[in-house]
Design an enzyme around this catalytic site. Structure first.
Site, PDB file in Angstrom:
ATOM      1  CE1 TYR A 154      -3.849   1.870   0.895  1.00  0.00           C
ATOM      2  CE2 TYR A 154      -2.730   3.147   2.496  1.00  0.00           C
ATOM      3  CZ  TYR A 154      -3.924   2.976   1.736  1.00  0.00           C
ATOM      4  OH  TYR A 154      -4.854   4.035   1.973  1.00  0.00           O
ATOM      5  CE  LYS A 158      -3.878   4.999  -1.196  1.00  0.00           C
ATOM      6  NZ  LYS A 158      -4.795   5.359  -2.427  1.00  0.00           N
TER       7      LYS A 158
HETATM    8  N1  LIG Z   1      -9.528   5.846   5.578  1.00  0.00           N
HETATM    9  C1  LIG Z   1      -8.335   6.117   5.765  1.00  0.00           C
HETATM   10  O1  LIG Z   1      -7.757   6.629   6.712  1.00  0.00           O
HETATM   11  C2  LIG Z   1      -7.431   6.531   4.393  1.00  0.00           C
HETATM   12  C3  LIG Z   1      -6.267   7.234   4.731  1.00  0.00           C
HETATM   13  C4  LIG Z   1      -5.460   7.376   3.659  1.00  0.00           C
HETATM   14  C5  LIG Z   1      -5.767   7.223   2.257  1.00  0.00           C
HETATM   15  N2  LIG Z   1      -7.132   6.581   2.020  1.00  0.00           N
HETATM   16  C6  LIG Z   1      -7.451   6.347   0.677  1.00  0.00           C
HETATM   17  O2  LIG Z   1      -8.748   6.956   0.309  1.00  0.00           O
HETATM   18  C7  LIG Z   1      -9.302   6.129  -0.491  1.00  0.00           C
HETATM   19  C8  LIG Z   1     -10.931   5.797   0.058  1.00  0.00           C
HETATM   20  O3  LIG Z   1     -10.666   5.156   1.197  1.00  0.00           O
HETATM   21  P1  LIG Z   1     -11.985   4.843   2.280  1.00  0.00           P
HETATM   22  O4  LIG Z   1     -11.411   4.862   3.528  1.00  0.00           O
HETATM   23  O5  LIG Z   1     -12.896   5.564   2.082  1.00  0.00           O
HETATM   24  O6  LIG Z   1     -12.179   3.332   1.894  1.00  0.00           O
HETATM   25  P2  LIG Z   1     -13.442   2.170   1.934  1.00  0.00           P
HETATM   26  O7  LIG Z   1     -12.816   1.056   1.853  1.00  0.00           O
HETATM   27  O8  LIG Z   1     -14.479   2.651   2.765  1.00  0.00           O
HETATM   28  O9  LIG Z   1     -13.985   2.483   0.368  1.00  0.00           O
HETATM   29  C9  LIG Z   1     -13.142   2.327  -0.757  1.00  0.00           C
HETATM   30  C10 LIG Z   1     -14.145   2.096  -1.854  1.00  0.00           C
HETATM   31  O10 LIG Z   1     -13.576   1.591  -3.137  1.00  0.00           O
HETATM   32  C11 LIG Z   1     -14.164   0.469  -3.582  1.00  0.00           C
HETATM   33  N3  LIG Z   1     -13.181  -0.165  -4.683  1.00  0.00           N
HETATM   34  C12 LIG Z   1     -12.396  -0.967  -4.336  1.00  0.00           C
HETATM   35  N4  LIG Z   1     -11.852  -1.744  -5.193  1.00  0.00           N
HETATM   36  C13 LIG Z   1     -12.193  -1.280  -6.200  1.00  0.00           C
HETATM   37  C14 LIG Z   1     -12.119  -1.526  -7.794  1.00  0.00           C
HETATM   38  N5  LIG Z   1     -11.270  -2.432  -8.330  1.00  0.00           N
HETATM   39  N6  LIG Z   1     -12.974  -0.669  -8.427  1.00  0.00           N
HETATM   40  C15 LIG Z   1     -13.738   0.014  -8.014  1.00  0.00           C
HETATM   41  N7  LIG Z   1     -13.989   0.427  -6.737  1.00  0.00           N
HETATM   42  C16 LIG Z   1     -13.363  -0.267  -6.059  1.00  0.00           C
HETATM   43  C17 LIG Z   1     -14.786  -0.209  -2.719  1.00  0.00           C
HETATM   44  O11 LIG Z   1     -15.698  -0.952  -3.076  1.00  0.00           O
HETATM   45  C18 LIG Z   1     -15.347   0.663  -1.694  1.00  0.00           C
HETATM   46  O12 LIG Z   1     -16.395   1.227  -1.899  1.00  0.00           O
HETATM   47  C19 LIG Z   1      -8.450   4.777  -0.771  1.00  0.00           C
HETATM   48  O13 LIG Z   1      -7.767   5.183  -1.912  1.00  0.00           O
HETATM   49  C20 LIG Z   1      -7.562   4.824   0.435  1.00  0.00           C
HETATM   50  O14 LIG Z   1      -6.655   3.991   0.246  1.00  0.00           O
HETATM   51  C21 LIG Z   1      -8.002   6.166   3.174  1.00  0.00           C
END
Ligand SMILES: NC(=O)c1ccc[n+]([C@@H]2O[C@H](COP(=O)([O-])OP(=O)(O)OC[C@H]3O[C@@H](n4cnc5c(N)ncnc54)[C@H](O)[C@@H]3O)[C@@H](O)[C@H]2O)c1
Length: 253
Positions: A154, A158
């Site tokens: 990851y 990123k």
């Molecule tokens: N939550 C955190 O603390 C955090 C921190 C840093 C970065 N992020 C990044 O932010 C973004 C959103 O994270 P989140 O926390 O809302 O995650 P989440 O798991 O709640 O939502 C992610 C969504 O992406 C969808 N998804 C996964 N694989 C997919 C694919 N191949 N095609 C289409 N859709 C797909 C999932 O079905 C889900 O609805 C991600 O890129 C994550 O890496 C999150």
């Protein structure tokens, strides 16, 4: 673009979490929004939230790592909503493990969703942006890009997205297209809830422990990230490109 024409935004992984909050926020900014996620039915809640508030949105099921599905999804968006000129590459997954226990398939899954997915989506959408002479691309990076134990896949993906963003900014700038990266810290979503479960902690305790390490003394909410994305995707942000903004309740990097 005439003053009555609406810009069309594509938000991937928008069925829930940061993507859903971003879709709702961009709709509130007056954008028509394509809510893309793996399962079209799962996008219904986000679409309903937008339409109930008087906005325009459609649900599109697509796996961002699948070339044919991405091309078909963007063709559908262009036909049903109009040419997309805003793209938020937000879809993401975790497959955490220490290096010595990580399978090659967990490495590949994370690379495919974050890097290949962002590449395929951006390539499909850029032609509409070039034709329009306007575009806004935001790629979701993470504080993990700086290194995080148990996330070798990851954090590499990123960090990779930050280089991807800077190159897009250089290649596409002359077409009126900007590309920026938003790197969230700890945001309360299903993703961090799953991490709490994996380490055997209740989500409330997990969030409280995280908050003690964050200068503003709270964890982030999806809307905190949506606010930053709204800035980068706005018409007024045309001279801000190739940047990485850590949205983490304190300084990182
Ligand atoms: N939550 C955190 O603390 C955090 C921190 C840093 C970065 N992020 C990044 O932010 C973004 C959103 O994270 P989140 O926390 O809302 O995650 P989440 O798991 O709640 O939502 C992610 C969504 O992406 C969808 N998804 C996964 N694989 C997919 C694919 N191949 N095609 C289409 N859709 C797909 C999932 O079905 C889900 O609805 C991600 O890129 C994550 O890496 C999150």
């Amino acid at each position: 673009m005439s003053s009555t024409e609406q810009r069309v935004a594509v938000v991937t992984g928008a069925a829930r979490g940061i993507g859903a909050a971003t879709a709702v926020r961009l709709a509130a900014e007056g954008r028509a929004v394509a809510v893309i996620d793996l399962d079209e039915a799962a996008c219904k809640d986000t679409v309903e939230k937008i339409t109930a508030a008087g906005g325009r949105a459609i649900a599109v099921g697509a796996d961002v790592s699948d070339e044919a599905q991405v091309e078909a999804a963007i063709a559908r968006v262009a036909e049903e909503l109009g040419a997309p000129t805003i793209l938020v590459n937000n879809a993401g997954v975790l497959r955490d493990n220490l290096l010595f226990k990580m399978s090659a398939s967990d490495w590949d899954t994370v690379m495919n969703v974050h890097l290949r997915g962002s590449f395929l989506m951006t390539r499909a959408v850029q032609k509409h942006m070039v034709d329009a002479g306007f575009g806004r691309i935001v790629n979701l990076s993470s504080s993990s890009a700086l290194g995080n134990r148990g996330q070798v896949n990851y954090s590499a993906a990123k960090a990779g997205l930050q280089g991807f963003t800077k190159t897009l900014a250089k290649e596409l700038g002359k077409f009126g297209i900007t590309a920026n990266s938003v790197a969230p810290g700890f945001i309360a979503t299903e993703m961090t809830k799953a991490t709490a479960e994996r380490v055997g902690m209740g989500f409330e305790d997990f969030k409280a422990a995280a908050a003690t390490q964050i200068p503003v003394h709270r964890v982030g909410e999806p809307e905190d990230i949506a606010n930053a994305i709204a800035f980068f995707t706005g018409d007024a942000a045309g001279f801000v490109s190739g940047q990485v903004l850590y949205v983490a309740g304190g300084p990182l990097n």
